[in-house]
Design a protein around this motif. Structure first.
Motif, PDB file in Angstrom:
ATOM      1  N   GLN A 119       0.782  -1.750   0.170  1.00 48.71           N
ATOM      2  CA  GLN A 119      -0.210  -0.006  -0.404  1.00 48.71           C
ATOM      3  C   GLN A 119       0.680   1.063   0.008  1.00 48.71           C
ATOM      4  O   GLN A 119       1.849   1.194   0.539  1.00 48.71           O
ATOM      5  N   ARG A 120       0.718   1.610  -0.868  1.00 49.89           N
ATOM      6  CA  ARG A 120       1.712   2.820  -1.494  1.00 49.89           C
ATOM      7  C   ARG A 120       2.251   3.919  -0.042  1.00 49.89           C
ATOM      8  O   ARG A 120       2.561   4.247  -0.095  1.00 49.89           O
ATOM      9  N   ASP A 121       0.783   4.856   0.062  1.00 52.31           N
ATOM     10  CA  ASP A 121       0.529   5.845   0.867  1.00 52.31           C
ATOM     11  C   ASP A 121       1.283   5.112   2.137  1.00 52.31           C
ATOM     12  O   ASP A 121       1.405   6.251   3.354  1.00 52.31           O
ATOM     13  N   SER A 122       1.459   4.430   2.700  1.00 52.32           N
ATOM     14  CA  SER A 122       2.029   3.492   4.040  1.00 52.32           C
ATOM     15  C   SER A 122       3.605   2.760   3.686  1.00 52.32           C
ATOM     16  O   SER A 122       3.769   3.045   5.266  1.00 52.32           O
ATOM     17  N   LEU A 123       4.080   2.783   2.944  1.00 43.81           N
ATOM     18  CA  LEU A 123       5.895   2.826   3.121  1.00 43.81           C
ATOM     19  C   LEU A 123       6.491   3.606   3.751  1.00 43.81           C
ATOM     20  O   LEU A 123       7.404   3.002   4.298  1.00 43.81           O
ATOM     21  N   PRO A 124       6.032   5.068   4.106  1.00 38.51           N
ATOM     22  CA  PRO A 124       7.275   5.428   5.109  1.00 38.51           C
ATOM     23  C   PRO A 124       7.070   5.232   6.119  1.00 38.51           C
ATOM     24  O   PRO A 124       7.681   5.119   6.990  1.00 38.51           O
ATOM     25  N   VAL A 125       5.473   4.847   6.323  1.00 41.91           N
ATOM     26  CA  VAL A 125       5.721   4.226   7.833  1.00 41.91           C
ATOM     27  C   VAL A 125       5.551   3.100   8.534  1.00 41.91           C
ATOM     28  O   VAL A 125       6.794   2.342   8.911  1.00 41.91           O
ATOM     29  N   ALA A 126       6.183   2.039   7.462  1.00 38.20           N
ATOM     30  CA  ALA A 126       6.715   1.316   6.932  1.00 38.20           C
ATOM     31  C   ALA A 126       8.472   0.792   7.115  1.00 38.20           C
ATOM     32  O   ALA A 126       8.731   0.743   8.346  1.00 38.20           O
ATOM     33  N   ALA A 127       8.813   1.530   6.803  1.00 42.00           N
ATOM     34  CA  ALA A 127       9.984   2.336   6.598  1.00 42.00           C
ATOM     35  C   ALA A 127      10.740   2.626   9.154  1.00 42.00           C
ATOM     36  O   ALA A 127      11.832   2.118   8.728  1.00 42.00           O
TER      37      ALA A 127
END
Length: 399
Positions: free
Chosen positions: A209-217
């Motif tokens: 889910q592209r918008d959640s990528l910074p959160v995952a990082a």
């Protein structure tokens, strides 16, 4: 699904899903400290035992996107049921396996259950509460996970020494079975709209889910020193010849985390991401410094409290922010993306700890871990507008 929701977080269904999440995480965290020694007792070499231990994280990293897509298309109850049953079969396989080769196979089966349950239960919970309280719900969900992660290893390590590996692992199997039993009593089984199931074809499957990528990082970076500490703090204390009650470290962490989650439970839906991020980053730097200079139990307790204020809070903040950033029909994928970050941190933490320990004197273990702090701040600065907008947009959607 929204029509059946009540304006309270502690409905019967929410309590049951949280209880199931506790049993599930307890089952997995209970086994983790035992698998390496158990594999060796079955004849595995040290290298093969390491592969067996790491199999769950390896499976998780590759299969979470698939689990995320499935979660957005099918009943959260059905997928959680399958995940619970797979976990039970896998753990009972540990008990009955005659050799380390079969242990690897059952570790794989357990890993499949782990992937499904972690993604599905998080998403299921977000469907059971008013969306205005999703941050609070993720806070308590994270608390259940944290308590299980603290209690399970302490119990299993003490118990297997008394009754042996096989009988001790039966407790984990019972806990997995309790997941299956508990979710039978949940009324809202979170079945998505039929259009959401039938419309997307295989070509529309998404990996993240592209918008959640910074959160995952970000959660990956916060998780690295947490899981390095979980894996190596006992060895760290022994190597430094410290006279501290290291067995109490994660108990203190759990108690402090319980207190702060209860105090802050209503803030996760209203406070901007940046406020949490800065506070948790300072707390992370604090506990790493305290562990680096630790000489007594007071400093150890302060470090544990700092970890609760750092990793313990940011875990829930990142989890709820991933849900807020994602469209309603991609919450499962957002949950999977968040947990991919967790898997990366869970894998890299012990690996980084092992590398640091082998290359540098033990006194450098935690100072080197401080390198995550500027990287965390850099990722936040690049994505700060999107991350801070999550709560604002969430409140607008609710109103």
């Amino acid at each position: 699904m929204a029509d059946g929701k009540k304006e309270t977080i502690f409905s019967k269904d929410v309590v049951l899903v949280m209880a199931a999440a506790f049993f599930f995480m307890f089952s997995n965290m209970y086994c983790n400290p035992l698998i390496n020694g158990y594999a060796k007792s079955l004849g595995a070499s040290s290298a093969f035992a390491g592969v067996i231990v790491g199999m769950m994280s390896i499976v998780a990293m590759f299969l979470r996107p698939i689990a995320g897509n499935l979660t957005d298309r099918f009943s959260k109850y059905q997928l959680s049921l399958i995940g619970g049953l797979l976990s039970f079969v896998g753990v009972m396989g540990y008990v009955l396996t005659p050799n380390s080769g079969m242990l690897l196979l059952f570790r794989l089966i357990n890993g499949l259950g782990y992937v499904l349950c972690t993604v599905c239960m998080t998403t299921w919970l977000s469907y059971l509460v008013p969306f205005s309280h999703v941050g609070e719900a993720m806070s308590f969900y994270g608390l259940m996970n944290a308590l299980a992660m603290s209690l399970a290893p302490a119990i299993s390590i003490d118990l297997y020494r008394v009754i042996g590996y096989r009988l001790a692992i039966v407790i984990s199997a019972i806990s997995a079975l309790l997941v299956v039993v508990t979710i039978q009593f949940v009324s809202n089984r979170a079945v998505p709209d039929s259009a959401a199931v039938l419309a997307p074809g295989l070509r529309h499957l998404k990996i993240i889910q592209r918008d959640s990528l910074p959160v995952a990082a970000l959660i990956a970076l916060f998780a690295i020193p947490y899981f390095a500490t979980q894996a190596d703090i006992v060895s760290y204390v022994e190597q430094r010849h410290l006279n501290v009650a290291v067995g109490a470290y994660f108990l203190i962490y759990a108690v402090v985390l319980l207190a702060i989650r209860l105090v802050l439970r209503n803030q996760f839906d209203t406070v901007r991401f940046g406020v949490w991020l800065v506070g948790c980053t300072i707390a992370t730097a604090f506990y790493l410094v305290m562990l680096a200079i630790m000489e007594n139990n007071w400093q150890m307790a302060l470090a544990a409290a700092g970890m609760a204020l750092g990793y313990g809070i940011i875990y829930s903040v990142c989890q709820s922010t991933a849900m807020m950033l994602a469209p309603g029909n991609e919450r499962g994928l957002a949950s999977a993306t968040f947990f991919v970050g967790m898997d990366i941190g869970m894998s890299l933490g012990p690996i980084a700890g092992g590398i640091i320990d082998s290359l540098l004197p033990v006194e450098y273990f935690y100072p080197v871990m401080l390198v995550v702090v500027p990287v965390i701040l850099l990722i936040y600065l690049v994505n700060r507008r999107k991350l801070n907008q999550a709560v604002i947009q969430h409140q607008q959607d609710v109103n």
